[in-house]
Enzyme design. Structure first.
Site, PDB file in Angstrom:
ATOM      1  N   ASP A 824       0.853  -1.183   0.000  1.00 16.51           N
ATOM      2  CA  ASP A 824       0.000   0.000   0.000  1.00 16.51           C
ATOM      3  C   ASP A 824       0.893   1.238   0.000  1.00 16.51           C
ATOM      4  OD1 ASP A 824      -2.942   1.054   0.673  1.00 16.51           O
ATOM      5  OD2 ASP A 824      -1.484   2.245   1.815  1.00 16.51           O
ATOM      6  N   LEU A 825       0.665   2.147  -0.960  1.00 17.64           N
ATOM      7  CA  LEU A 825       1.462   3.381  -1.024  1.00 17.64           C
ATOM      8  C   LEU A 825       1.055   4.294   0.130  1.00 17.64           C
ATOM      9  CD1 LEU A 825       1.434   4.108  -4.864  1.00 17.64           C
ATOM     10  CD2 LEU A 825       2.997   2.686  -3.530  1.00 17.64           C
ATOM     11  N   ASP A 867      -4.456   2.253  -4.811  1.00 18.39           N
ATOM     12  CA  ASP A 867      -3.014   2.410  -4.641  1.00 18.39           C
ATOM     13  C   ASP A 867      -2.404   1.172  -3.981  1.00 18.39           C
ATOM     14  OD1 ASP A 867      -4.300   2.888  -2.233  1.00 18.39           O
ATOM     15  OD2 ASP A 867      -2.777   4.274  -1.506  1.00 18.39           O
TER      16      ASP A 867
END
Length: 966
Positions: A824-825, A867
């Site tokens: 996960d960004l 994302d």
């Protein structure tokens, strides 16, 4: 009113045999329950025998249509007035059962008003249905989940109502809570349960589904369009989901598995069927509305009698109906089996004193909201066929007003039997072009014959183009949409496209779905379409063509003639469109072959071992009929040659087919595919040359004739089973019917006739073969491109969520150890907000590019969604997880280039190992998600493994729950 007196046993002779076909209404879909009712009936009426067929809502209508066409319609059918009265009654195929409506019965049924009575009769006052029960279709919520999310405040629990605003706030609260995958799903994958989505759309702003007189469909009104737009907006914002692959039964399964917080397809019967073992409280609710009171769809179920022209059977049918509905003891049992409520006031509260008393009272209270029974509006079958299609258009981006207009245009056109005028010919072009879209590929043995026939029907000045959907290999909604985009993009560049011919069901369904798009102003001619429901819908849109001719009956008649002592028929079919259609046709005529048993082996639900074991057990008392076999229960796709080879290798009886297919099959009687194509080509040629008359009926009469059949059989197979030519049709073609001596003589004669001629033919063959291979190569490339588009994320080039889910499930089924990483960004929202969405897209694209740089056979990255990214690592052992995490973290060491400044991007990683942490795909994702959550909450820019994360055991759905899911 006093209870009805019990009937005395009948002594009438001789025995009358009738059939009862039932749709899945409560326990009337359970053979044990229905058989007990029939046994009780036979105690009073031993002179009437009853056989039962159990329908489903996916194929039941086509099965009835096929039976009507074949003259094998049932005697009694159980369903609602929308089918019995509005559809079949209006077509004149139902018997008048007004005599069942005695003054006593009418008074008893009408005690609460005329809604039920009026629904059961036609406009001329003829009664075609006799009712058993009624209900109010509603929706339901997960009470405990709503409570935990703080969403109960938006409901009026006492009256089981809520406002549109409250509904939207509740969905937002649930979405924000993260307790479920989605608050709810607007399903649009088929007709089943469509009353739920209709009620949802109608109630939000008080739209009326039809006008008061039930003469027009009106959901295209401003309130209806506003509701569609609101639902689309809610799905865009993540407060609801939509899915073209999900039907009502799938949505119910999601609700009862706690993947959603609500269901739109609910009633008392569904609570008993789906919620008997759930760990939460399914709380029945009306649909949200901004009106003073909600409006629920009524459900009325009862029986009708098909008019088969046999008075004895009609009277016996009415005797059965009276027993099931009116008998003082049996009537109550019949209603209880539906899990609904009696229409007869004299039956009283049938659930009083039972274990169901309390919760059934809740559903009975919802009857106060039951409103107009608009299901009896004419054109019902057509509108149901396109309602879900219209929803798909809205959720795929079509303007809601355009989609609603399209839907009501079709639905209202079906009311007065008017159809759109066929599009006029485009003969002004000097170069005439026709596009043939086949549902299948050149591997299908009938496609080349169809093309040859189309060429014969068209003029010599017409250019014929071909496109192949290859729907036997892939046919999901994403693929169909990609295929349509390919067709649209390619043929908008070809001037002079004068008409389109579509072959078989899948291609016609695609054209109907996009009828308002590329296909809008082009004449469409269909051929070889199996579904009568589909052809009727196409006709209402101004299309015309040649339905498929089923030869199942021809082949079974021949098989029974050859094997008069056979006691069983075993048909091999699958869940594909063609397999389902052929299975329906077989079920529709099964009664003709009584007392032989008829069984359909559905390969789509069985493993290869299960299929072969069943074939190995086939004895010489069984007729073996091949209908379709394109896939097995493991998801493997079979070319027809491989499928037939598997069957003939294991079958100890000749395999009859609907056409000679080789591969060790016997052969069979087929509709003449070339003649079908010729007639379709002839209709098309009329469009191109201004010969189409104004009256489409005249066009069909002048152009279309009865489709002949062709017969072809394999002498090698015949010899193997000791079958002689004189048992087969006189005009049959026999393959492999030349002995070695004859072959030699023929060869000498041919050589003597001239080697030069043979050489010329050989050269022509080589050239033709080279051209065909070239075309097949091009087609394969197009097919590969379309498949890739359906499985790749456009932005990043990585495999998408669809591909990830499928390959993860396959990896788990293969029981091969691997690790799953979810990335996960960190603070990606800040990038979008601070730099703009174009930079955000650049970051996602660059992340995908860097992950692709690491891709190998054992290290496979995907875009998981938003994302988030996912990686399956098969080379990794648990002890090496740190090196993998470092490898992933290294991807984010360098800053990401932007227009103005380079951006520092960081990520959090959660991982889990199969089968150590979980033994299912869902459990593994849950474990990796929990590890990711722990990484995010510990300060981000870090990684956590499920096995080493102590906090995971305390999280919702932690180690204990994961283990339970295993």
């Amino acid at each position: 009113m006093p209870a009805l007196a019990a009937e005395q046993p009948s002594t009438s002779q001789p025995t009358t045999a009738i059939s009862l076909w039932v749709y899945p209404i409560g326990e009337f879909s359970d053979p044990a329950t229905v058989e007990s009712f029939i046994a009780a009936f036979n105690q009073k009426h031993p002179d009437i025998t009853v056989t039962v067929e159990y329908l489903d809502y996916a194929t039941g209508d086509d099965q009835i249509s096929a039976a009507l066409s074949a003259g094998t319609a049932p005697d009694v059918v159980m369903e609602g007035p929308e089918r019995i009265v509005t559809d079949w009654g209006a077509k004149g195929v139902m018997a008048d059962i007004s005599d069942l409506w005695t003054d006593e019965a009418t008074e008893d049924i009408s005690v609460d008003g005329d809604l039920v009575k009026n629904a059961c009769k036609a406009a001329d006052g003829t009664y075609y249905e006799y009712p058993l029960c009624e209900t109010a279709h509603c929706m339901a919520i997960n009470y405990e989940l709503f409570e935990q999310a703080g969403a109960l405040q938006y409901l009026d629990l006492e009256n089981r109502t809520w406002t549109t605003e409250g509904f939207m706030k509740a969905c937002r609260a649930i979405a924000d809570s993260g307790l479920v995958d989605t608050p709810g799903v607007v399903y649009c994958g088929g007709q089943g349960g469509d009353q739920g989505t209709r009620a949802l759309v109608s109630n939000l702003y008080g739209a009326k589904f039809t006008n008061e007189a039930h003469t027009a469909y009106t959901i295209d009104c401003p309130k209806g369009v506003r509701a569609l737009a609101t639902l689309k907006s809610m799905t865009d914002e993540g407060f609801l989901s939509c899915d073209a692959d999900i039907q009502a039964s799938d949505e119910l399964a999601l609700f009862t598995s706690e993947s959603t917080a609500m269901t739109f397809a609910w009633n008392s019967s569904n609570e008993r069927q789906y919620a008997s073992n759930v760990a939460f409280t399914p709380y029945a609710m009306t649909f949200p509305t901004d009106q003073a009171s909600p409006s629920l769809c009524s459900g009325i179920y009862g029986f009708g009698v098909f008019d088969n022209g046999d008075n004895a059977r009609i009277e016996a049918s009415k005797t059965l109906i009276s027993f099931l509905c009116d008998d003082a003891q049996q009537g109550v049992k019949s209603v209880c089996a539906t899990h609904f409520f009696p229409v007869r006031a004299s039956f009283g509260d049938i659930y009083l004193g039972t274990a169901d008393e309390t919760w059934m009272k809740d559903y009975h209270s919802l009857l106060q909201y039951a409103d107009d029974y608009y299901n009896i509006t004419p054109g019902w079958a057509a509108q149901r066929t396109v309602w879900w299609n219209m929803l798909q258009q809205v959720f795929s981006g079509t303007d809601p007003q355009v989609a609603a207009d399209w839907y009501t245009e079709i639905a209202n056109g079906a009311i007065d039997k008017t159809v759109q005028n066929p599009v006029q010919s485009i003969s002004t072009y000097s170069d005439k072009h026709v596009l043939f879209i086949s549902s299948y590929s050149l591997n299908d043995p009938t496609v080349e014959s169809q093309i040859a026939g189309i060429k014969k029907g068209l003029g010599n000045d017409v250019s014929l183009h071909y496109e192949f959907m290859d729907s036997m290999s892939v046919s999901d909604e994403d693929y169909v949409a990609s295929f349509y985009r390919y067709i649209s993009d390619k043929y908008t560049r070809i001037s002079g496209l004068g008409a389109i011919i579509v072959g078989d069901d899948n291609a016609l369904q695609m054209v109907i779905r996009y009828q308002k798009g590329f296909f809008r102003d082009i004449p469409v001619i269909y051929e070889s379409v199996n579904s009568k429901t589909l052809t009727e819908l196409a006709d209402s849109l101004g299309m015309m063509g040649i339905p498929a001719r089923s030869t199942i009956e021809d082949n079974l008649d021949l098989a029974c003639q050859i094997y008069p002592d056979a006691t069983k028929i075993l048909a091999i079919s699958d869940g594909s469109a063609v397999g389902s259609a052929r299975s329906v046709n077989l079920k529709a005529i099964a009664s003709k072959y009584a007392p032989m048993s008829v069984e359909i082996l559905n390969t789509s639900t069985l493993s290869p071992d299960e299929i072969t074991a069943r074939l190995d057990a086939v004895g010489d008392d069984t007729i073996l009929l091949y209908l379709s076999f394109s896939e097995d229960g493991n998801g493997k796709v079979y070319p027809y040659g491989e499928a037939l080879g598997l069957i003939t290798d294991h079958a100890q009886a000749p395999v009859f087919t609907l056409a000679w297919l080789g591969e060790g099959s016997l052969g069979g009687i087929a509709a003449d595919a070339e003649e079908i194509g010729r007639q379709a080509g002839s209709i098309t040629d009329g469009f191109l040359n201004d010969r189409i008359a104004v009256d489409r009926q005249i066009v069909m009469e002048e152009t279309v004739s009865e489709i002949p059949t062709t017969s072809a059989f394999d002498m090698d197979v015949m010899n193997r089973f000791g079958l002689k030519k004189d048992s087969f049709p006189k005009d049959a073609v026999f393959y492999n019917d030349i002995d070695d001596r004859t072959k030699l003589v023929v060869a000498i004669v041919v050589l003597a006739a001239g080697i030069a001629l043979l050489g010329a033919l050989l050269i022509k063959f080589v050239r033709e073969n080279r051209r065909r291979k070239h075309n097949e190569s091009k087609l394969q490339k197009v097919s590969d491109v379309l498949r890739a588009e359906a499985e790749l994320d456009v932005l990043t080039g990585l495999g998408n969520r669809r591909l990830f889910d499928r390959e993860l499930s396959r990896s788990v089924e293969a029981n091969r150890p691997f690790a799953l990483y979810i990335i996960d960004l960190d603070d990606f929202k800040h990038i979008n907000d601070g730099y703009g969405h174009l930079v955000g897209d650049m970051v996602l694209r660059e992340t995908g590019s860097r992950l692709l740089g690491l891709k190998s056979r054992s290290f496979v990255p995907y875009r998981y969604g938003g994302d988030e990214f996912a990686i399956t690592d098969f080379a990794n052992q648990q002890d090496d997880a740190q090196s993998v995490e470092e490898k992933i973290a290294e991807l984010f060491r360098d800053r990401f280039p932007a227009d103005r400044d380079d951006i520092a991007v960081h990520a959090s990683i959660g991982s889990a190992v199969f089968p150590i942490d979980a033994q299912t795909a869902e459990g593994l994702i849950r474990c990796a998600d929990q590890a990711l959550y722990a990484a995010k909450t510990s300060g981000k820019r870090s990684s956590r493994r499920f096995s080493e994360c102590e906090a995971c055991a305390d999280l919702p759905g932690g180690a204990g729950e994961a283990a339970e899911g295993q």
